[in-house]
Structures are given as structure tokens and as C-alpha cells.
Design an enzyme around this catalytic site. Sequence first.
Site, mmCIF file in Angstrom:
data_model
loop_
_atom_site.group_PDB
_atom_site.id
_atom_site.type_symbol
_atom_site.label_atom_id
_atom_site.label_comp_id
_atom_site.label_asym_id
_atom_site.label_seq_id
_atom_site.Cartn_x
_atom_site.Cartn_y
_atom_site.Cartn_z
ATOM 1 N N ASN A 42 23.363 23.941 15.633
ATOM 2 C CA ASN A 42 23.727 23.335 16.930
ATOM 3 C C ASN A 42 25.023 22.527 16.818
ATOM 4 O O ASN A 42 25.788 22.454 17.767
ATOM 5 C CB ASN A 42 22.628 22.464 17.558
ATOM 6 C CG ASN A 42 21.519 22.114 16.621
ATOM 7 O OD1 ASN A 42 21.727 22.096 15.419
ATOM 8 N ND2 ASN A 42 20.348 21.838 17.148
ATOM 9 N N CYS A 43 25.244 21.970 15.635
ATOM 10 C CA CYS A 43 26.451 21.149 15.469
ATOM 11 C C CYS A 43 27.729 21.988 15.579
ATOM 12 O O CYS A 43 28.814 21.449 15.817
ATOM 13 C CB CYS A 43 26.422 20.442 14.120
ATOM 14 S SG CYS A 43 24.853 19.589 13.845
ATOM 15 N N THR A 275 1.726 11.325 12.298
ATOM 16 C CA THR A 275 1.536 10.688 13.605
ATOM 17 C C THR A 275 0.215 9.907 13.564
ATOM 18 O O THR A 275 -0.423 9.784 12.500
ATOM 19 C CB THR A 275 1.462 11.750 14.718
ATOM 20 O OG1 THR A 275 0.276 12.542 14.481
ATOM 21 C CG2 THR A 275 2.686 12.637 14.724
ATOM 22 N N ALA A 282 5.311 14.531 12.538
ATOM 23 C CA ALA A 282 6.417 14.703 13.495
ATOM 24 C C ALA A 282 7.708 14.318 12.808
ATOM 25 O O ALA A 282 7.747 13.370 12.005
ATOM 26 C CB ALA A 282 6.185 13.875 14.744
HETATM 27 P P1 FAD Z 1 16.301 20.694 17.227
HETATM 28 O O1 FAD Z 1 17.222 21.067 16.148
HETATM 29 O O2 FAD Z 1 16.866 20.447 18.571
HETATM 30 O O3 FAD Z 1 15.167 21.742 17.300
HETATM 31 C C1 FAD Z 1 14.103 21.642 18.200
HETATM 32 C C2 FAD Z 1 13.676 23.028 18.625
HETATM 33 O O4 FAD Z 1 12.359 22.932 19.097
HETATM 34 C C3 FAD Z 1 14.472 23.557 19.798
HETATM 35 O O5 FAD Z 1 15.144 24.760 19.466
HETATM 36 C C4 FAD Z 1 13.463 23.778 20.902
HETATM 37 O O6 FAD Z 1 13.693 24.978 21.631
HETATM 38 C C5 FAD Z 1 12.170 23.876 20.131
HETATM 39 N N1 FAD Z 1 11.003 23.463 20.910
HETATM 40 C C6 FAD Z 1 10.843 22.304 21.612
HETATM 41 N N2 FAD Z 1 9.595 22.244 22.148
HETATM 42 C C7 FAD Z 1 8.981 23.392 21.774
HETATM 43 C C8 FAD Z 1 7.693 23.886 22.044
HETATM 44 N N3 FAD Z 1 6.804 23.217 22.742
HETATM 45 N N4 FAD Z 1 7.369 25.109 21.533
HETATM 46 C C9 FAD Z 1 8.261 25.809 20.785
HETATM 47 N N5 FAD Z 1 9.481 25.379 20.520
HETATM 48 C C10 FAD Z 1 9.857 24.152 20.991
HETATM 49 N N6 FAD Z 1 23.961 15.996 14.524
HETATM 50 C C11 FAD Z 1 24.715 15.613 13.472
HETATM 51 O O7 FAD Z 1 24.211 14.928 12.579
HETATM 52 N N7 FAD Z 1 26.031 15.987 13.390
HETATM 53 C C12 FAD Z 1 26.610 16.762 14.326
HETATM 54 O O8 FAD Z 1 27.795 17.085 14.215
HETATM 55 C C13 FAD Z 1 25.849 17.162 15.439
HETATM 56 N N8 FAD Z 1 26.412 17.913 16.419
HETATM 57 C C14 FAD Z 1 25.621 18.353 17.438
HETATM 58 C C15 FAD Z 1 26.196 19.170 18.413
HETATM 59 C C16 FAD Z 1 25.436 19.624 19.469
HETATM 60 C C17 FAD Z 1 26.052 20.478 20.514
HETATM 61 C C18 FAD Z 1 24.055 19.284 19.524
HETATM 62 C C19 FAD Z 1 23.213 19.786 20.642
HETATM 63 C C20 FAD Z 1 23.481 18.476 18.574
HETATM 64 C C21 FAD Z 1 24.259 17.997 17.526
HETATM 65 N N9 FAD Z 1 23.728 17.175 16.540
HETATM 66 C C22 FAD Z 1 24.500 16.767 15.494
HETATM 67 C C23 FAD Z 1 22.322 16.724 16.612
HETATM 68 C C24 FAD Z 1 21.439 17.574 15.746
HETATM 69 O O9 FAD Z 1 21.643 18.910 16.058
HETATM 70 C C25 FAD Z 1 19.997 17.182 15.976
HETATM 71 O O10 FAD Z 1 19.838 15.847 15.587
HETATM 72 C C26 FAD Z 1 19.043 18.022 15.195
HETATM 73 O O11 FAD Z 1 19.205 19.367 15.523
HETATM 74 C C27 FAD Z 1 17.601 17.595 15.494
HETATM 75 O O12 FAD Z 1 16.716 18.454 14.862
HETATM 76 P P2 FAD Z 1 15.254 18.688 15.463
HETATM 77 O O13 FAD Z 1 14.588 19.627 14.566
HETATM 78 O O14 FAD Z 1 14.638 17.378 15.735
HETATM 79 O O15 FAD Z 1 15.510 19.333 16.870
#
Ligand code: FAD
Length: 839
Positions: A42-43, A275, A282
Site C-alpha cells: 500500500n505504501c 484481545t 489483533a
Molecule cells: P492493512 O494493510 O490495511 O490490511 C487490512 C486488510 O484487511 C485490508 O486489505 C482489508 O481489505 C482487509 N479486511 C478488513 N476487514 C476485513 C474483513 N472483515 N474480512 C476480510 N478482510 C478484511 N505506512 C508506513 O509505515 N509507511 C508508508 O510509507 C506508508 N504509506 C502508505 C500509503 C498508503 C497509500 C496507505 C493506504 C497506507 C500507507 N501506510 C504507510 C500505512 C500502512 O500501509 C498501514 O499502516 C499498514 O498497511 C497497516 O497494516 P494492517 O495489516 O493493519 O492493515
Amino acid sequence: MSKIVIVGGVAGGASAATRLRRLNERAEVIVFERGPYVSFANCGLPYHIGGVIKERENLLLATPESLRAEYDIDVRTGQEVIAIDRHKKEITVRVLDTGETYHESYDKLILSPGARPFVPPVPGVDLPGVFQLRTIPDMDAIKAHIDSGKARTAVVVGGGFIGLEMTENLMHRSMDVTVVEMLDQVIPPLDFEMAALVHRHLRLKNVRLALSDGLKSISQGENGQLAVTLASGKVVYADMVVISVGVRPESDLAKSAGLEIGPRGHILVNESLQTSDTDIYAIGDVIQVNNPITGQPTAIPLAGPANRQGRLAADHIAGRNVAYQGTQGTCIVKVFDLAVAATGLNAKQLRKQGIAFRSTITQSPDHTTYYPGASHIAIKLLYAPNDGRILGSQIVGAKGVARTINVLSTAIKTGMTVFDLEHLELAYAPPYGSARDAVNIAGFVAANELRGDTDIMQWDEIARLYPEKDGVLDVRTSLEWSLGHIDGAVHIHVEELRQRLGELSKDKRWVVYCKEGRRAYIAERILKQHGYQAANLTGGWDIYEPAVGQQSNFDEWQGAAHSAALDLSQPVLVPAEIAGSDQGTAIELDACGLACPGPIMAVYKNMQSMQAGQVLKVTATDPGFARDIPAWCESTGNQLLDLKQEGATLTALIRKQGGSTLTAPVRAQVQPTPEAAVSSGNGSKAKTLIVFSGELDRALASFIIANGAAAMGQQVTMFFTFWGLNVLRRPEAVPVKKNLIEKMFGWMLPRGADKLKLSKMHIAGAGTAMMKAIMKAQNVDPLPQLIKSAQENSVRLIACQMSMDIMGIKAEELIDGVEVGGVATYITATDKANATLFV
Ligand code: FAD
């Protein structure tokens, strides 16, 4: 065999799944992902939109197939987990294509659903052409909109990390971009003065910046454009809008399963990331964590913590005794040619939490300045006043920022103090660093402060100084001073300070500043060792000036004019319409690595030997050059054709004008210096007046001329010497220590503007009274009012130190706002003037 189910297959979820497999070959691992892709970057999304990351596939770090093949993980994309039955230990899954639902049991469940972009509830956010960016499909939609060729202009709502990354990448696509930010600054982890450096860079990059303004509504405008109305009532028309105003945790699933949720909607976890149900973990953006510096709860949505938490949850499930150590918020973002980074707490957060702190700002080269390509980075360091423990840091610069923030992040993590930074042994060779690394220097300055060797003054304290008690002393060169200085400051170059100490009152505290703090520290030490009270303006003029100056450029923005942009990376063939009659290649000057005023001096020297019409192409890495060269061109009458930044390098194209003021300096006894380039000659509009007389009519004449010149936008300096000092005396008696002769002078001389007599026809006071009456009848301000107006018009009033000493007049006896200065101070002003009057 245990069965582990993971909700969310990107940063946290994918890390947890692969780590689980590496630790347990027999476990069943199933990943549910609502979207069509897992483990994508995503980054990297903004950079594919901008065309920097060319191949879309490069963003797909893994696929369901590769995870199956390499890790034997069952990845189910396009399937959303819609409920958790904690008693049965099973989840309900909806297949998004068909709408069908089914159940899946688990032994352990890991939630990594992330956070969704917050969309403000205002009209029009659902219109076509309005986007948010989180997923690959979001990216595809934005890119398709731009690729269609219809989008030339964009509004980005939100000046955070993603908003600014989008801004840069949209501009890579030759779009005009307006950034709308509700706060008075971009990038919230920064304190204001550090953000101001980013604002300046955004303006230089021709971004239209609207700070302290919010999104009110979006509507369909004419010509298919969107009309974006701001809270201020301003309307911006654009072909697309990207909303990027922060994220909200996707915790609804956890909430409906009855898991404990924090005050801001995040899932609460223990140090093993369990949790309130110990079979459910989580991780990632959805959880509340502890800040290790304060021990207080926080939520920081970043990829690094999400990945580490995924690994840690897997470790715990595999039976390892692990604990998450908290998130201190180390982050970095590219903003065009700047890297902007932060770690720990900023001043706003520390104040909010009532934590005592001190802070310093240092500016150091990323590597030795004699090796080509050096550029300065600004480091703000925040630390505890009692023991020097480092609490936070922010860095803005072109190069070396990532490595520096990472050292400071490690220092915070290990509980280091500023005294430890003094002793860090960091790798050095000229292309990579300095023998005194930027981190060492930050430590030296903060440690100096805690040891009492220096007193630190912050940029925003200058406005709160009391002129009766505090003076501001600029110790830069005359050239630097002439390009801009703090109003009311006294100018004495650090090299002259020891000889001119007598010009400074010992009854005041002197706040000393230079470009970045080093010379001011030398001056502060000189002053202190001669019995003066002194403090150092931290970060110097390079921090103060951007912080107090312009921030937004919304109203005067003229459009990016992409088509007119010259390619400065190549030898510049100056087109006839730019170069005038002298078509040809620009003369090149490499001033990289030189610190201010080096680049300006080099420009001056080169321009002297050039013909009118010829163009100079200068490259420099001193960030202040971006501010100084427009000011220099304006004051010398030369034409700045273009100014650009690529990486750390600023490139300016300057055409020498026929009537420019590059004449020899006025001072015959000194070598030609660049001061003269901005000071003497026809182009300058400044005026200086020597007020020698203490007679009413002469004083009136001088102030009428001064006010007139100031009203025409001219810089005016008045130097009061001998009898002229009477004009500046306070009307009331001021208790000061004087010897008998000084006292006699005091009794004989008129006390202030109201007591002056006419040079002719005084007639025992009758003529003077008549003159005052006529002036009143004709609506001419009396002298005290003219003096006040002059001060309001920024006319500089300098009292001659030498005359004051001879006549026994003390600084306390003069009206407020008068500088006490020597002849050199006045001569420096005359260098910049095109006329000097003696009254
Ligand atoms: P995510 O990576 O967002 O993954 C969560 C996934 O869960 C999603 O794909 C979603 O579809 C899925 N999901 C949600 N609910 C359900 C459900 N009920 N059933 C099935 N699937 C589900 N961070 C940095 O440190 N440096 C950066 O340069 C940076 N740049 C970024 C640029 C962008 C455009 C974005 C959007 C984010 C950026 N980030 C950056 C933030 C970083 O991407 C997030 O902090 C990180 O991805 C979080 O990880 P996560 O696993 O919590 O969530």
C-alpha cells in the site's frame, strides 16, 4: 494440528501468516481478504499513480498462488468475514462475488483488518472524480482517471503523509494541485517551525497551499469540473479530488463480537497482542498500543509496527514468550526533494501530556561540505530537562535524513540521553558523513544547554521579548543581513563583536542569532564571558524566517505553468526570448556545498564579469539559497528566470540586466564585496538620514522626508548624532547614574521632541509655539506623532553610541524602539542606500 484463521491479508495479516508457517509446519493457516489482492504494497500506491513505480505487478509482493506454493497458506480473496462466534470459535464468511455465506472454525483467530480512510460527512464526497486511496482498486481508479487525459487539476484534501505523497505524484503527472489542510501546518508529527520548512518547499514546487482551511462541500461545476468549496468560502475548480484526512480503525467486527474497544474505536490488546478474548489476537492499524516514552495509550497506523506485530502474534501462538514493546511513531515521508521524518513525541504532544521538555534545533551537513553534493539537514531534538533523556526528534532535509532519524529512534528506544549522543561513534568518510556527525552535533548543543553553556531561545519567543529588557543581535555578515533580518535587531558581525561590545547595553539580555546557530553560539559565549546576559535563537534565521513568514500561497498562486518549465538538468541553451539579444548557452556556476553567503558571493563575483543579457546558471545546495537568490536579484535589479530544486540541488537561472547595481562598493578601503551588489548604485531605493541637529524645524523636515520615503516602500535608516540625539530623548526624567559633567549636559539639553526649539525665530518660545499652532491648523502631525509614524513604517532609528558617550546620554533615556549603534551600523545602511541626507 491447530487451525489459525487470519482476517486481513495485507501488512499485519500476511506477516503473521508466513511467520506462523515458518514456526509450525503442521498448523492449518487460512487468510481471509475482502479485496482481490493480498500482501500488496500500500505504501507504494501513490508512486505507481505518479509513474515512478512503473510496473503495477511490482506492488504485488505475494499472490494467493505464491503463498500457497511457498508457504502452504490457504488464501481466500474476495471473501469478507462478517461475524465471529466466540463460543463456537467460528467465523461467518461472505463470498463477495456470489453473496453466499459459510462458517469456518478456528483455534486461534488473528484480526488484522486495518483502518479505512476517513471521509468527512460533507456534500459531494460521493461524486465521480472524488477518490480515497487505500487499495489497488482505488489506485487503478485514480490512475485511469488521470490516464484518460481529462484530469489536469486536482484538489488534495489533507496535508498528511498520504496527501503529500499524492500531491507530489499528481504533479509528476503534470497536474496543478491544490492542497487543503484544516490545521495551520502539514504533517502533524512535526512542530510548526519544522513544518514551515515543508511549506516553503511546497511553495517552491508550485503547489497551491491552503492552510487553516477545511473542505465544506463538493459539487458538480461547469465544464465537467468539480467545484470544491472550502470552509473559508473560497472555491477551487478541479478535475479530481483526493480525500486523505486520516483513517479510522476497522473494528466493527470486533465490536459486534463483544471484544473490548478503546475510546477512539481501537481494539484493546495486552502485551502479547491478545484481545479481551485470549484466543483472538489483533494487530496493525486496528489496535491501541502503548507509547513506550510515556507509557500512555496511543494508536499509530504505520506499516513497520503492523509487520512486527504480525510476527509477534505468530510467535506467541507458537508458544514463545514475547511482548510488544510499544510504538514510538518513527516515520519518514518524501515531499518532492525533501525527506521529512519524526520519532517519539513532538512539542505539541509533550505540552498536551504535561511532560517537561527542552528542545534545540541544529543544522548540519549530511556529509562534509568540501565533498561535492553536501546539503544541510535540520534536526529538532526534544529531551527531558532533568536528565537529558531523549523524548523525540524531527528532521527535514534533502539527504541523510533516514539514517539520522533511525539513529535517534534507536537512541530513544534504548533510553539514551543527549549526553550519550555526544559519545556516539558513527561511521565517517567524506562522501557519507562528517567527523562530527549531525547526531553528535545535536547532542553537543542539547548537552551544552543542559550544562548551562548556552541558553536557548525558540523562534516564537522573539515576538514576546520586551524591548526594554531584551535586544536581538544578528551576528551574520552584512550580505546575509541585507537579504533579510529580524526587525529591530542590531547587526554586528561575529568577527567584529569583540571590538564593538561597547555598542551593546549590559542592562539587556541579548538574543543572538546567525544563519543556523553556530556563529551565534560563538557570539553568545563572547558576550557571556564579558558579563552580558545572552541567549541563542535555536536554528537561527533559517528556522525563524520560514516560521514567521508566509505559509499558504493560495491567493497569489499563478498556476504551475508546466509548459514553460526549462530542463535544468542539461546545459541550458537560453532561448532568444529569455536571453534577450544574447542567445547562447548559460554560463555555469557550481556553488554546491557552499554555505550561505557563499553561493550569493559566488553569484556576485561571476555576474561582475558578465555582459548585460547573459544568463548565469547557478547550482547550490544551501537550502537558504532558495530564499536568498530571489531577494538578491530583486535588490540588484537582475532577473531571476527560473528557480528549481532537484534532489538537494537548487538551480537558478539569472539574467544580468543592463541597469543592475553590480557596481563597486562605496567603501574604498575594503575589498569589493557582494554587499555592494545589493547596496549601492542606482537600483537601490533605500534612504539614510543623518540627523545632527536638535532643532525642531530640522527634525520635522527629516521625519517628513523619512515618512514620505517609507510610504513609497523605501527602507529608511536615520542616524542621530550629537544634538540630534535630543530628538530621541524621553520626555520624563529617567533615574540613571551620571557624573557631574554628564548631569550638566542633561540639564542644558532639551528633553525630547516636544522640547525642541526652532532654528530661527524662536523668540523666547513664541515663534516655536506659533509654528506648532500653524502645523495643528494645517493638520500636520506634531513631531512626536511623526516619530511614532516613522517607527510604525519600519523606519530604523539609530542613536550614535559615540555621541551618547560624549554627551552622557544613556540608552534608558531614549524612547522605545531606538537602536544604539556605531558608525559601522550606519555605514552598512548607507551601502544599501541610493541617497544620504545630512540634516
Ligand atoms: P492493512 O494493510 O490495511 O490490511 C487490512 C486488510 O484487511 C485490508 O486489505 C482489508 O481489505 C482487509 N479486511 C478488513 N476487514 C476485513 C474483513 N472483515 N474480512 C476480510 N478482510 C478484511 N505506512 C508506513 O509505515 N509507511 C508508508 O510509507 C506508508 N504509506 C502508505 C500509503 C498508503 C497509500 C496507505 C493506504 C497506507 C500507507 N501506510 C504507510 C500505512 C500502512 O500501509 C498501514 O499502516 C499498514 O498497511 C497497516 O497494516 P494492517 O495489516 O493493519 O492493515
